[in-house]
Design an enzyme around this catalytic site. Structure first.
Site: not given
Ligand code: VG1
Ligand code: CO
Length: 545
Positions: A283-284, A114-115, A281, A279, A378
């Protein structure tokens, strides 16, 4: 060619976090069987593989293509009927979710952290989504983890690599491999939900400018197809549109810190009317107007309040949900419009049951995530298109829409402090200390302010009654303000402490104040209550969003 059962040694550290298994690239590359074990553990949870289709794709980060070829071979050896792969190994998380649903696949594997940054020294990750298109719920991830700890073999076939450069079909043994256009089906779905004609005339009106920052991550090709090819925006609208294995050395997290280039543009004289970013992937989303940043919690509330003017939601909403740390702005909208509002733990997997049961239509998280029942993830570009459709409909600027919303519902001032890469043991101790002192915290002296509730958030799923505990320390004040502490479940180095602060304001004269100043007293309390400087040896957060 022959299916081989290769002996392997189990790893003890393959517990999926908030969103899949995330580790440094080196962990996947240097530990023999690390990827293979986890994939086999996932496949072992699927019983009718020879009658099932599997979706595979990723965000294009370093090791994506290599991993996909290995996964295809393990899938063939496990006898899947069909494997549907995104061209060049590319599928955004929302596109994969849409595809699983459309093709009635048994699930999908999305290769993404992801990010988190990519490249040889960055992170890699594996998400597993089930047949509803959503992240595997805890009962499934728990099984995968158990299997991964006991695995002693994985199935493999030493076939040639599949050509992922062009779309088309291949057959190996009993498995059909279909390489598909990564963007097409997703773009069609967006066209069903939004008024493309209206958005198109907004974008070509000559008095509206926008910029979309794909951050060198997966949304580049999606944004090009949708915004440029289908909606007629000029090519320059999409910046950093080419997915790169290391995201151009950047941190593909759409917020004011990491999407700095975009933020500077939006706050400059004559800046664009609308700005957005997504981001790694896809989804953000981050939504901005000229001289205006829309906090994700506000965006969720505004989307909810205005949903019926968007074609895909014109029949109204069944309900909404937000993750616990997300601001209560959406609750105000739900209350006023008379729809149910659910509060879930952090992570999209907790929305799946509510969406499947038809209890909610829209949901979101403070971490720049918003989505609806069109898929089970998302969806970054969905939120961007929602805002564009809304602007076209209301003929107002982003800032006007936001301010009008605050006038009607009040404003939830909101911020999040992240203390990154802190010592994991100390971070655990900090949380544990608060957990064991909830009543002392509640009865403390806060200079005239009263705490009405202090607990460790526990969620009982209203659909299957499963219970998730220890989801974050909540301190709720009598005036509706909140302090929340939780540890991140997506990092790969040390621990990250997240502190979420929120304060509600309904006085029309106090709606345009400075966020950090408004929250400074809560920030002081948050520091003192958890003794962050003493326990973590940190005097200020690394990231403020
Ligand atoms: C973070 C965010 C959470 C989100 C998750 C996955 O998790 O706070 O809201 O669902 O990333 O997003 P954490 O446990 O680090 O707070 V993504 O865009 O990584 O799929
Ligand atoms: Co993501």
């Amino acid at each position: 060619m022959q299916v081989e059962s290769l002996p392997t040694t189990a790893y003890a550290n393959q517990k999926p976090g908030t969103s899949g298994l995330r580790k440094k690239v080196s962990v996947f590359k240097e530990n023999k069987g690390y990827l293979e074990n986890f994939i086999q553990a996932i496949f072992d949870t699927i019983t009718d593989r020879n009658a099932s289709s599997l979706v595979v794709g990723g965000d294009g980060r370093f090791f994506n293509l290599q991993a996909i070829q290995i996964i295809i071979k393990i899938a063939i050896a496990n006898g899947f009927k069909k494997v549907i792969v995104g061209q060049n190994g590319i599928l955004s998380t929302p596109a994969a979710s849409a595809l699983i649903r459309k093709r009635k696949a048994v699930g999908g594997i999305i290769l993404s952290a992801s990010h988190n940054p990519g490249g040889p020294d960055g992170d890699f990750g594996i998400k597993f989504n089930t047949a509803n298109g959503g992240p595997a719920p805890e009962k499934v991830t728990d099984r995968i983890f158990t299997y991964s700890k006991n695995i002693f073999r994985y199935l493999y076939i030493d076939s040639d690599d599949i050509d992922l450069k062009k779309t088309g079909g291949h057959r190996i043994e009993k498995t059909q491999i279909e390489v598909i256009d990564s963007v097409h089906d997703y773009a069609d779905l967006m066209e069903e939900l939004f008024d493309f004609t209206k958005i198109k005339s907004l974008l070509s009106s000559g008095n509206f400018t926008m910029v979309f920052d794909a951050m060198h991550a997966v949304t580049g090709p999606y944004a090009m197809e949708i915004l440029v090819n289908r909606l007629g925006a000029p090519k320059e609208t999409v910046c950093n549109g080419k997915p790169l294995p290391d995201f151009g050395g950047g941190h593909p997290d759409p917020n004011l810190v990491h999407a700095k280039e975009l933020a500077e543009k939006m706050f400059s004289d004559n800046g664009p009317d609308f700005g957005a970013a997504s981001d790694g992937d896809g989804d953000r989303n981050m939504i901005m107007g000229h001289n205006c940043f829309v906090s994700p919690s506000d965006s969720l509330a505004i989307i909810t309040a205005n949903a019926t003017c968007i074609p895909g939601y014109s029949n109204g909403l069944q309900g909404v949900a937000r993750s616990m740390p997300t601001s209560q702005a959406v609750d105000k909208v739900a209350e006023k419009t008379g729809i149910p509002c659910f509060e879930t733990p952090t992570g999209w997997k907790f929305f799946g049951n509510l969406l499947d049961a038809g209890k909610i239509t829209i949901c979101g998280e403070e971490s720049f995530g918003t989505g609806s029942n069109h898929i089970r993830e998302k969806d970054g570009l969905w939120a961007v298109l929602f805002w564009l459709n809304l602007i076209a409909e209301k003929k107002q600027s982003v800032m006007e829409i936001v301010r009008e919303h605050w006038q009607e519902y009040g404003r939830n001032y909101y911020t999040r402090y992240d203390y990154e890469e802190v010592d994991a043991t100390r971070a655990e101790e900090l949380m544990q200390h608060m957990r064991s002192n909830l009543s002392e915290i509640k009865n403390g002296d806060y200079h005239g302010v009263t705490i009405s509730q202090c607990d460790d958030f526990e969620y009982t799923d209203p659909v299957d009654a499963s219970v998730s505990s220890k989801q974050g320390i909540r301190i709720l004040f009598e005036d509706g303000s909140r302090i929340i502490y939780r540890l991140s479940g997506t990092g790969t180095t040390g621990a990250t402490l997240r502190v979420y602060l929120e304060k509600y304001e309904s006085d029309p004269a106090r709606l345009n104040m400075h966020t950090q100043e408004t929250l400074s007293r809560l920030a002081r309390f948050a520091n003192e209550i958890a003794d962050i400087p003493g326990r973590l040896k940190r005097t200020k957060p690394d990231i403020i969003t």
